[in-house]
Design a protein around this motif. Structure first.
Motif, PDB file in Angstrom:
ATOM      1  N   UNK A 283     168.270  79.380  41.133  1.00 50.87           N
ATOM      2  CA  UNK A 283     167.343  79.683  42.222  1.00 50.87           C
ATOM      3  C   UNK A 283     166.250  80.669  41.806  1.00 50.87           C
ATOM      4  N   UNK A 284     166.563  81.774  41.120  1.00 46.58           N
ATOM      5  CA  UNK A 284     165.488  82.693  40.710  1.00 46.58           C
ATOM      6  C   UNK A 284     164.446  82.021  39.816  1.00 46.58           C
TER       7      UNK A 284
ATOM      8  N   UNK B 271     171.264  66.047  53.557  1.00 49.32           N
ATOM      9  CA  UNK B 271     171.390  67.484  53.298  1.00 49.32           C
ATOM     10  C   UNK B 271     170.027  68.157  53.228  1.00 49.32           C
ATOM     11  N   UNK B 272     169.114  67.516  52.504  1.00 51.29           N
ATOM     12  CA  UNK B 272     167.767  68.076  52.369  1.00 51.29           C
ATOM     13  C   UNK B 272     167.079  68.136  53.731  1.00 51.29           C
ATOM     14  N   UNK B 273     167.176  67.059  54.499  1.00 55.28           N
ATOM     15  CA  UNK B 273     166.506  67.016  55.799  1.00 55.28           C
ATOM     16  C   UNK B 273     167.120  68.014  56.773  1.00 55.28           C
ATOM     17  N   UNK B 274     168.435  68.203  56.698  1.00 56.90           N
ATOM     18  CA  UNK B 274     169.096  69.148  57.597  1.00 56.90           C
ATOM     19  C   UNK B 274     168.616  70.570  57.359  1.00 56.90           C
ATOM     20  N   UNK B 275     168.632  71.007  56.097  1.00 51.52           N
ATOM     21  CA  UNK B 275     168.230  72.390  55.823  1.00 51.52           C
ATOM     22  C   UNK B 275     166.729  72.570  56.036  1.00 51.52           C
TER      23      UNK B 275
ATOM     24  N   UNK C  17     169.029  76.875  47.602  1.00 49.31           N
ATOM     25  CA  UNK C  17     167.710  76.693  47.004  1.00 49.31           C
ATOM     26  C   UNK C  17     166.617  76.655  48.065  1.00 49.31           C
ATOM     27  N   UNK C  18     166.816  75.826  49.095  1.00 47.24           N
ATOM     28  CA  UNK C  18     165.743  75.627  50.069  1.00 47.24           C
ATOM     29  C   UNK C  18     165.578  76.803  51.011  1.00 47.24           C
ATOM     30  N   UNK C  19     166.564  77.681  51.086  1.00 45.50           N
ATOM     31  CA  UNK C  19     166.393  78.921  51.835  1.00 45.50           C
ATOM     32  C   UNK C  19     165.543  79.920  51.065  1.00 45.50           C
ATOM     33  N   UNK C  20     165.404  79.689  49.757  1.00 50.78           N
ATOM     34  CA  UNK C  20     164.649  80.613  48.906  1.00 50.78           C
ATOM     35  C   UNK C  20     163.258  80.103  48.556  1.00 50.78           C
TER      36      UNK C  20
END
Length: 254
Positions: free
Chosen positions: A181-182, A238-242, A210-213
């Motif tokens: 992620x970083x 999963x991608x669409x949910x987050x 990842x998508x929260x960052x």
């Protein structure tokens, strides 16, 4: 966000390893790419994992067949070291080419290709390993160090005309322990061109982290698809949910 199936190939077999090493055969590339296409993948990425041994890409026959069955963008990488190699790849049916080693050895190659074929055709592939508090660029399937800082290098690739970046975390690749992620945050904030992330996915939580960052343009998946631990449809959900949750949070806190 694009869901991309990544197929690393050795001697016409899809292979998978950890940290780009310890490779084992997992299937037929054309059968697998057709399966992922039928499941709804957005793109397919074919990488010749042993191209450096032969000084050229050996996937052109695979790409020719894939282009007859897979009607989403196809990217080919590995061992493309001349305009003639790229011309043959595109003639075989590839939509884009991924360049790593040759870009490091001759950066003007990226500029030449972008001018000849357009930036949308050129994917700059970057293999990154953590080096203390920074990340270093590697070539030759993660085996050879370059001394280049990832941030400095990706900015130069963007200036040379690369249309997008494929960032592979060698540290995370094949581990299924999560994306770096970083690294993705750093790359995604440093450039304006699309960023594709490869290496590390193992469970839904990793997409959340990842998508929260940060929000890249695309995510590559390999072993979890190859070993049937999930499907393209599940990954998309999963991608669409987050993404939906993040959008709701943003709208709730202007």
């Amino acid at each position: 966000m694009r869901i991309i199936a990544r197929l690393d190939i050795k001697n016409e077999f899809v292979i998978k390893g950890i940290h780009l090493e310890g490779l084992r055969k997992v299937g037929n590339p054309n059968e697998m790419s057709k399966k992922y296409y039928d499941e709804g993948v957005d793109e397919v990425l074919f990488i010749d994992s042993v191209a450096s041994l032969y000084n050229r890409n050996n996937l052109f026959s695979v790409i020719r067949k894939a282009s007859e069955e897979v009607f989403v963008p196809i990217t080919i990488g590995g061992g493309l070291r001349s305009v003639a190699d790229v011309e043959e790849a595109l003639d075989a049916g590839a939509d884009k080419v991924a360049i790593n080693t040759q870009a490091v050895r001759n950066p003007n190659f990226i500029e030449e290709l972008a001018k000849r074929y357009g930036s949308q055709c050129i994917v700059a592939s970057v293999q990154a390993k953590r080096n203390d508090d920074d990340w270093e660029v590697y070539i030759e399937t993660g085996r050879e160090t370059t001394g280049l800082s990832v941030v400095e290098w990706i900015n130069r690739l963007q200036d040379l005309g690369a249309g997008e970046l494929l960032i592979t975390s060698v540290d995370q690749e094949g581990t299924r322990s999560g994306f770096d992620v970083p690294l993705v945050q750093l790359v995604n904030s440093a450039v304006k061109i699309p960023v594709i992330v490869s290496g590390g996915y193992g469970m839904p939580q990793h997409i959340d982290e990842l998508l929260n960052a940060t929000i890249p343009s695309g995510l590559c998946f390999a072993s979890v698809l190859h070993y049937k631990q999930t499907t393209v449809g599940n990954l998309r959900q999963q991608v669409e949910r987050i993404s939906s949750l993040n959008e709701h949070k943003k709208n709730s806190h202007p």
